[in-house]
Design a protein around this motif. Structure first.
Motif, PDB file in Angstrom:
ATOM      1  N   GLY A 966       0.749  -1.371   0.104  1.00  0.00           N
ATOM      2  CA  GLY A 966      -0.161   0.127  -0.235  1.00  0.00           C
ATOM      3  C   GLY A 966       0.865   1.113   0.026  1.00  0.00           C
ATOM      4  O   GLY A 966       1.929   1.458   0.433  1.00  0.00           O
ATOM      5  N   LYS A 967       0.174   2.474  -0.343  1.00  0.00           N
ATOM      6  CA  LYS A 967       0.521   3.705  -0.711  1.00  0.00           C
ATOM      7  C   LYS A 967       2.275   3.651  -1.227  1.00  0.00           C
ATOM      8  O   LYS A 967       2.907   4.441  -0.992  1.00  0.00           O
ATOM      9  N   ASN A 968       2.127   2.769  -2.500  1.00  0.00           N
ATOM     10  CA  ASN A 968       3.165   2.828  -3.296  1.00  0.00           C
ATOM     11  C   ASN A 968       2.649   2.989  -4.703  1.00  0.00           C
ATOM     12  O   ASN A 968       1.361   2.767  -4.989  1.00  0.00           O
ATOM     13  N   ASP A 969       3.265   3.931  -5.522  1.00  0.00           N
ATOM     14  CA  ASP A 969       2.773   4.108  -7.032  1.00  0.00           C
ATOM     15  C   ASP A 969       2.805   3.054  -7.958  1.00  0.00           C
ATOM     16  O   ASP A 969       3.530   3.255  -9.045  1.00  0.00           O
ATOM     17  N   VAL A 970       2.271   1.876  -7.471  1.00  0.00           N
ATOM     18  CA  VAL A 970       2.218   0.795  -8.328  1.00  0.00           C
ATOM     19  C   VAL A 970       1.332   0.566  -9.603  1.00  0.00           C
ATOM     20  O   VAL A 970       1.689   0.320 -10.581  1.00  0.00           O
ATOM     21  N   GLN A 971       0.151   1.665  -9.565  1.00  0.00           N
ATOM     22  CA  GLN A 971      -0.917   1.857 -10.330  1.00  0.00           C
ATOM     23  C   GLN A 971      -1.238   0.517 -11.357  1.00  0.00           C
ATOM     24  O   GLN A 971      -1.102  -0.693 -10.596  1.00  0.00           O
ATOM     25  N   ASP A 972      -2.085   0.741 -11.982  1.00  0.00           N
ATOM     26  CA  ASP A 972      -2.872  -0.421 -12.558  1.00  0.00           C
ATOM     27  C   ASP A 972      -1.859  -1.437 -13.117  1.00  0.00           C
ATOM     28  O   ASP A 972      -2.097  -2.635 -13.113  1.00  0.00           O
ATOM     29  N   ASP A 973      -0.864  -1.119 -13.829  1.00  0.00           N
ATOM     30  CA  ASP A 973       0.359  -2.210 -14.457  1.00  0.00           C
ATOM     31  C   ASP A 973       0.863  -2.998 -13.091  1.00  0.00           C
ATOM     32  O   ASP A 973       0.938  -4.295 -13.448  1.00  0.00           O
ATOM     33  N   GLY A 974       1.129  -2.354 -12.132  1.00  0.00           N
ATOM     34  CA  GLY A 974       1.577  -3.074 -10.927  1.00  0.00           C
ATOM     35  C   GLY A 974       0.568  -4.212 -10.551  1.00  0.00           C
ATOM     36  O   GLY A 974       1.051  -5.110 -10.350  1.00  0.00           O
ATOM     37  N   VAL A 975      -0.536  -3.710 -10.358  1.00  0.00           N
ATOM     38  CA  VAL A 975      -1.723  -4.688  -9.860  1.00  0.00           C
ATOM     39  C   VAL A 975      -1.614  -5.935 -11.016  1.00  0.00           C
ATOM     40  O   VAL A 975      -1.623  -7.028 -10.646  1.00  0.00           O
ATOM     41  N   ARG A 976      -1.564  -5.770 -12.327  1.00  0.00           N
ATOM     42  CA  ARG A 976      -1.601  -6.582 -13.282  1.00  0.00           C
ATOM     43  C   ARG A 976      -0.525  -7.491 -13.172  1.00  0.00           C
ATOM     44  O   ARG A 976      -0.746  -8.828 -13.264  1.00  0.00           O
ATOM     45  N   GLU A 977       0.707  -7.123 -12.867  1.00  0.00           N
ATOM     46  CA  GLU A 977       1.556  -8.111 -12.688  1.00  0.00           C
ATOM     47  C   GLU A 977       1.559  -8.967 -11.521  1.00  0.00           C
ATOM     48  O   GLU A 977       1.744 -10.285 -11.454  1.00  0.00           O
ATOM     49  N   LEU A 978       1.055  -8.274 -10.578  1.00  0.00           N
ATOM     50  CA  LEU A 978       0.629  -9.020  -9.236  1.00  0.00           C
ATOM     51  C   LEU A 978      -0.332 -10.243  -9.430  1.00  0.00           C
ATOM     52  O   LEU A 978      -0.345 -11.244  -8.987  1.00  0.00           O
ATOM     53  N   CYS A 979      -1.474  -9.903 -10.194  1.00  0.00           N
ATOM     54  CA  CYS A 979      -2.459 -10.585 -10.659  1.00  0.00           C
ATOM     55  C   CYS A 979      -1.833 -12.096 -11.248  1.00  0.00           C
ATOM     56  O   CYS A 979      -2.639 -12.985 -11.195  1.00  0.00           O
ATOM     57  N   ARG A 980      -0.897 -11.757 -11.947  1.00  0.00           N
ATOM     58  CA  ARG A 980      -0.430 -12.893 -13.010  1.00  0.00           C
ATOM     59  C   ARG A 980       0.064 -13.842 -11.964  1.00  0.00           C
ATOM     60  O   ARG A 980      -0.383 -15.015 -12.164  1.00  0.00           O
ATOM     61  N   ILE A 981       0.761 -13.646 -10.861  1.00  0.00           N
ATOM     62  CA  ILE A 981       1.003 -14.712  -9.818  1.00  0.00           C
ATOM     63  C   ILE A 981      -0.065 -15.315  -8.889  1.00  0.00           C
ATOM     64  O   ILE A 981       0.003 -16.315  -8.655  1.00  0.00           O
ATOM     65  N   LEU A 982      -1.126 -14.510  -8.793  1.00  0.00           N
ATOM     66  CA  LEU A 982      -2.169 -14.686  -8.050  1.00  0.00           C
ATOM     67  C   LEU A 982      -2.883 -15.831  -8.484  1.00  0.00           C
ATOM     68  O   LEU A 982      -3.811 -16.596  -7.861  1.00  0.00           O
ATOM     69  N   LYS A 983      -2.898 -15.907  -9.795  1.00  0.00           N
ATOM     70  CA  LYS A 983      -3.753 -16.864 -10.475  1.00  0.00           C
ATOM     71  C   LYS A 983      -3.343 -18.124 -10.326  1.00  0.00           C
ATOM     72  O   LYS A 983      -3.807 -19.071 -10.504  1.00  0.00           O
ATOM     73  N   CYS A 984      -1.847 -18.338 -10.134  1.00  0.00           N
ATOM     74  CA  CYS A 984      -1.294 -19.663  -9.994  1.00  0.00           C
ATOM     75  C   CYS A 984      -1.712 -20.544  -8.905  1.00  0.00           C
ATOM     76  O   CYS A 984      -1.813 -19.920  -7.803  1.00  0.00           O
TER      77      CYS A 984
END
Length: 1090
Positions: A966-984
């Motif tokens: 939280g409170k980091n400028d990860v923006q939508d692209d950063g979330v998409r990156e994390l979502c890639r691993i969350l689907k595993c």
């Protein structure tokens, strides 16, 4: 009216401050608290506020804490400086504008300066209007009925004029506020004051220079009008058809509107959302016209004087712009004394009665209303005359009111048969109860008829001054004062019959709602009604009322109340607001000890603030019957147990000292009930003998207390009596002495007990205790001889010059099994880390270390990491938040994590790590054998690149369960990156924090896909992101599916409202999903272990 009613002024500035503090997110609130600790942002010579009191406090309690150290104006100045420091630009701009508006109230002005009362040249129509208004007010005045034996206390003309002037300039400094709200209990004279303001202007005595026209608007009276215009409303009292509307509009600043009885105004919730209106000729409902007037839309520069009862004014506060609230109390304490003396005509008798009534503090306070004074005096006078064995000490508030009714009906001639009286009482009490539910205190003739009240019964009630006619409504009546309505409303629930007052649920269910609301509400009248309800359960009193009033009481009420009491076991004093003192007072009102014991058997915890004699009395009586109580927060905030009695004669004459001593002994007896486990005495003011009594009870073999909290005690020297407990109670394992400046003497006495074989303390908090290096060395020496202490917190003590290596004691000699240590905010530097590193190796079994808010920097972490790789180091949790760390620290930590297999929790939030630092950490995190489970990287200044590194690491590491970015400028692209691993399928992540990450609706498709497929994710924090309705609806498509495993979702309130109804339906079907608008990232045990 009396000479000078007490007045308390509230200009609304505290409410504005609180709204600003509550608008901060959790990161901003934390920054604000840290800034409060900064001397350069505070005025000079202000006592430091302890971090122990600040760190976990809510915005509401934060404001209360600031008020203990600063004036309201200073808090505004400090808050603005802190917001500037935090770079909250828009909030600073808003605050400056508000401070400029309030400056006219705060601004300097000669307090002795009087407004000149000179009669300006006036037109004939203005003179005729003044005469019409004078006659109108005098007619209203003459129509106000008063009992024949009521005592009038007169004030001088000068006193009255001074009082009326003060109402329109309550602060006596700065410019006159344009919105003044007179609030107070029913019957204290708010309407009288409003009428006198109007009358003195109409007679040309006051306010001639200030106002050309004064308009008196009774909310009850105008409520009869269906539709009108604002111009039409002003024309109602005009003596002819030539109303100078244009003159009003050309000089609005010379208009005063007196709006009497806001609580009588019926306003539907959708009216508050109505669009602005400035048209004086638009046909509208009267309630809406008054709403636009109050919102300063129709006449922005006019002055408004509004009266309202002292509850439910939150609507007014939300509605008005910069209101000034003036709390009015008609009778001062001196006036009440004078009233009693004049009423009884016997000084000795009056003083004896006054001494008793003063101890009934709630009743004595309500006697500030003249007619309550009359009711109390009438009841007591009748009892003393009719009963030679009358015993004043047995009187309760309920019995005084009950015998007031008995005194009237004992000899009254009522032209009704004994057979019809029970039904008439039931109808009257039903009307009173219904009025209390809907805040209706004025009843039209047709309402009385619908309630089947007979005219002859109503006439009797009017003649006996139980009811009275309303002065500005010919066919309306009200109860003579609201206490009588509350009494009869309570009586409805003990009378025979099952039908409720509202025509819906049965009476016993209505009673449950009444009690739940009364004990969760600060409304005085609900409290009073609950008090009367319990008091009417007294068998003797109920029989007296049955015999005298010819009414019928229900025999089942006590059984129904015992059923209700079973729910007390579910109350959590922390999460559910419950007025325990009010509840205890109600129980005492029954005077039935066996019944009280049965009720209190269900009470498992209580929260009490004792700051008066009556509080002490009811607490002592009830607590001794709480045999199953497990947890008690007891704060004695008044001076009642702080100092010895100053007068020996007082003790001899009244026995006050002995009586209070016995009451304190009764309170302390609950500690030996065999069930008490937790006691919190924080903020208590006790004398030495009271503390000794408490400590001797705590060392009693029957005492099973495990946790004792004594924060901010006064005076601090009483804490040395704790030695009695520590030497004699081996069951006590938790002791919190934070926020006490212990000093050398008290510290030594307490610390020496740590070596005692009977001392079994395992957890000790000494945060914000002003510990000096000398005192710390004494503590460290005693710890080396202690064989039980596992946890120690020394947060917010300046340990810069303390030799931390002494904590380990002499090598080979120390017995201390210390496992958890917090040195948060201890002014530690990199140089101290060498001793800390040695401590991690030499203190076998050290598993948790908190070093947050210390300037350790990268060099300090380098020294610490050297010990993390040592085979003797078994550290599991390391907290380094806000330690001024950079990317190099991450390199050292990464190297250590490659070798350390014990560390599972790492908190690095609020450090400037950047993408480079995250990359270094991920070198270790990407190793499958890295055992880290909980990683907090919130507010660490990294971007989408850091998310890519984390995603890559989590691909290989299946141990991480909690990740906060939280409170980091990860923006939508950063979330998409994390979502890639969350689907595993192999991903083990259970909790993901994405608060304030600059997310938009675009990322919700990726999150939605994860929510459908993830088998591990149960907590997701999306607070502080502008997801919009589109994004929330996208998420909801997955959240509502049975395959979604999520249990807790963080969403802003406005976004939550979009899916609230759908979520409730889902929960009815068995879903465990909860949406929170406030988020505790970790469990309290993990987050606040230090």
């Amino acid at each position: 009216m009396t000479s000078s009613p007490s007045v308390f002024v509230d200009d609304g500035s505290s409410d504005k401050l609180l709204s600003h503090l509550m608008g901060l997110d959790r990161y901003q609130l934390e920054d604000f608290k840290l800034c409060v600790q900064s001397p350069q942002l505070l005025p000079e010579n202000v006592q430091k506020i302890s971090w122990a009191n600040l760190k976990a406090i809510s915005p509401t309690n934060l404001l209360c804490l600031l008020k203990e150290h600063l004036s309201v104006r200073q808090i505004w100045d400090v808050t603005l400086r802190i917001f500037e420091h935090m770079k909250l630009t828009s909030l600073c701009k808003q605050m400056r504008a508000e401070m400029n508006e309030m400056a006219q109230v705060w601004g300097p002005q000669d307090p002795n300066q009087e407004e000149p009362e000179m009669l300006a040249e006036e037109t004939a129509h203005r003179r005729r209007y003044r005469e019409k208004m004078r006659m109108n007010i005098l007619v209203l005045w003459d129509n106000i009925p008063w009992p024949d034996d009521h005592i009038y206390l007169h004030s001088t003309v000068e006193q009255e004029h001074r009082l009326l002037r003060s109402l329109l300039r309550p602060n006596r400094a700065g410019a006159q506020p344009l919105l003044i709200v007179l609030e107070g209990l029913a019957g204290v004279g708010k309407t009288t004051l409003a009428m006198k303001v109007t009358l003195h202007w109409a007679e040309g005595i006051l306010f001639q220079h200030q106002f050309s026209y004064v308009f008196y608007i009774s909310c009850h009276k105008v409520g009869e009008i269906v539709n009108t215009t604002f111009a039409g409303l002003l024309s109602r009292d005009w003596p002819d058809s030539q109303v100078p509307i244009e003159e009003f509009r050309s000089h609005p600043e010379r208009l005063l509107f007196v709006i009497d009885g806001f609580e009588e105004m019926t306003v539907s919730s959708n009216l508050y959302e109505s669009p602005p209106c400035t048209d004086w000729y638009q046909q509208l409902p009267v309630a809406r016209i008054l709403l636009h007037l109050l919102r300063k839309e129709l006449v922005p520069t006019a002055t408004l004087l509004i009266t309202t009862r002292d509850y439910g004014n939150q609507d007014l506060k939300n509605l008005l712009v910069n209101p000034c609230f003036v709390v009015v109390s008609a009778f001062t304490e001196g006036d009440r004394e004078e009233y009693f003396i004049k009423f009884f005509g016997d000084l000795d008798k009056a003083n004896k009665i006054l001494n008793r009534i003063r101890k009934m503090e709630t009743l004595f306070d309500s006697c500030s209303a003249p007619l309550v004074c009359w009711t109390v005096c009438s009841s007591l006078k009748w009892q003393t005359a009719s009963n030679p064995s009358f015993w004043l000490a047995t009187q309760t508030t309920t019995s005084i009111y009950a015998y007031f009714f008995c005194s009237l009906f004992a000899t009254a001639e009522v032209s009704l048969s004994d057979q019809s009286l029970p039904e008439q009482w039931r109808a009257l009490c039903c009307l009173a109860a219904e009025g209390m539910w809907f805040s209706n205190f004025t009843f039209a003739k047709e309402v009385m008829e619908q309630g089947h009240l007979e005219a002859s019964f109503i006439d009797s009630l009017l003649r006996l001054n139980i009811l009275r006619k309303v002065s500005d409504c010919e066919e309306c009546i009200s109860f003579t004062h609201q206490g009588l309505q509350a009494f009869l409303g309570a009586m409805f629930y003990v009378l025979w019959g099952t039908r409720g007052s509202l025509g819906g649920p049965p009476k016993h269910q209505e009673m449950r709602v009444l009690l739940n609301d009364a004990f969760a509400n600060t409304n005085f009248y609900w409290h009073q009604m609950a008090l009367f309800f319990f008091g009417l359960l007294n068998t003797d009193l109920a029989r007296e009322l049955e015999d005298t009033l010819r009414c019928e009481m229900s025999p089942r009420v006590m059984d129904e109340l015992l059923d209700w009491a079973e729910g007390l076991e579910k109350y959590d004093a922390v999460s559910v607001h419950f007025e325990f003192l009010q509840f205890f007072q109600c129980l005492c009102e029954t005077q039935d000890e066996n019944f009280i014991r049965q009720i209190l058997n269900h009470l498992l915890e209580a929260d009490l603030d004792i700051h008066g004699y009556q509080h002490l009395q009811v607490s002592s009586f009830c607590l001794k019957h709480c045999q199953n109580l497990r947890k008690l927060r007891l704060s004695v905030s008044g001076p009642i147990l702080e100092m010895k009695l100053t007068s020996a004669s007082e003790t001899l004459e009244t026995g006050v000292g002995d009586f209070r001593k016995h009451q304190w002994e009764d309170i302390c007896s609950v500690f030996c009930n065999g069930n008490m486990r937790e006691l919190d005495l924080s903020n208590s003011k006790l004398n030495t003998s009271s503390m000794k009594e408490l400590c001797y009870k705590l060392r009693n073999p029957r005492c099973k207390l495990q946790k004792l909290t004594c924060k901010s005690m006064s005076p601090v020297k009483i804490l040395k009596e704790l030695v009695i407990v520590l030497h004699g109670n081996h069951k006590l394992t938790h002791l919190d002495l934070s926020s006490n400046n212990l000093g050398i003497t008290v510290s030594k006495m307490i610390f020496r007990t740590l070596r005692h074989s009977a001392c079994n303390l395992k957890y000790l908090w000494l945060e914000s205790c002003g510990l000096t290096p000398r005192v710390c060395h004494q503590l460290f020496m005693e710890l080396s001889k202690n064989s039980s202490l596992k946890f120690l917190s020394l947060g917010d003590n300046d340990l810069c010059n303390a030799e931390l290596k002494r904590l380990q004691g002499p090598i080979g000699v120390s017995k201390c099994p210390l496992k958890e240590l917090s040195l948060e905010k201890c002014n530690l530097l990199a140089a101290h880390c060498e001793d800390l590193a040695l401590l991690l190796i030499s203190t076998q079994g050290m598993t948790r270390l908190c070093l947050g808010i210390n300037q350790l920097q990268d060099d300090g972490v380098r020294l610490l990491c050297a010990s993390l790789t040592h085979p003797e180091c078994v550290l599991e949790s390391l907290v380094l938040w806000s330690c001024q760390l950079g990317a190099p620290s991450c390199r050292y930590l990464s190297d250590a994590l490659l070798q350390n297999k014990s560390l599972t929790h790492l908190n690095l939030r609020k450090n400037n790590l950047g993408d480079e630092g995250v990359k270094f950490l991920c070198e270790a995190l990407s190793r499958p054998d890295c055992n880290l489970q909980n990683l907090n990287l919130s507010d660490c200044s990294f971007t989408v690149e850091g998310c890519r590194e984390l995603t890559h690491a989590l691909k290989y590491n299946h141990n991480v369960k909690i990740l906060d970015v939280g409170k980091n400028d990860v923006q939508d692209d950063g979330v998409r990156e994390l979502c890639r691993i969350l689907k595993c399928p192999s991903c083990a992540l259970e909790t993901l924090g994405l608060e304030k990450c600059n997310l938009t609706p675009d990322c919700c498709w990726s999150l939605s896909s994860v929510l459908r497929s993830s088998k591990s994710l149960v907590n997701l924090n999306l607070l502080g992101n502008d997801l919009g309705p589109e994004g929330v609806n996208t998420l909801w498509t997955s959240l509502k599916k049975s395959t979604c495993k999520l249990r807790k979702l963080g969403l802003e309130k406005d976004l939550y409202s979009i899916v609230r109804a759908e979520l409730e339906k889902l929960q009815e079907k068995g879903s465990f999903l909860r949406i929170k608008s406030q988020w505790d990232f970790n469990d309290p045990e993990d987050r606040w272990w230090w």
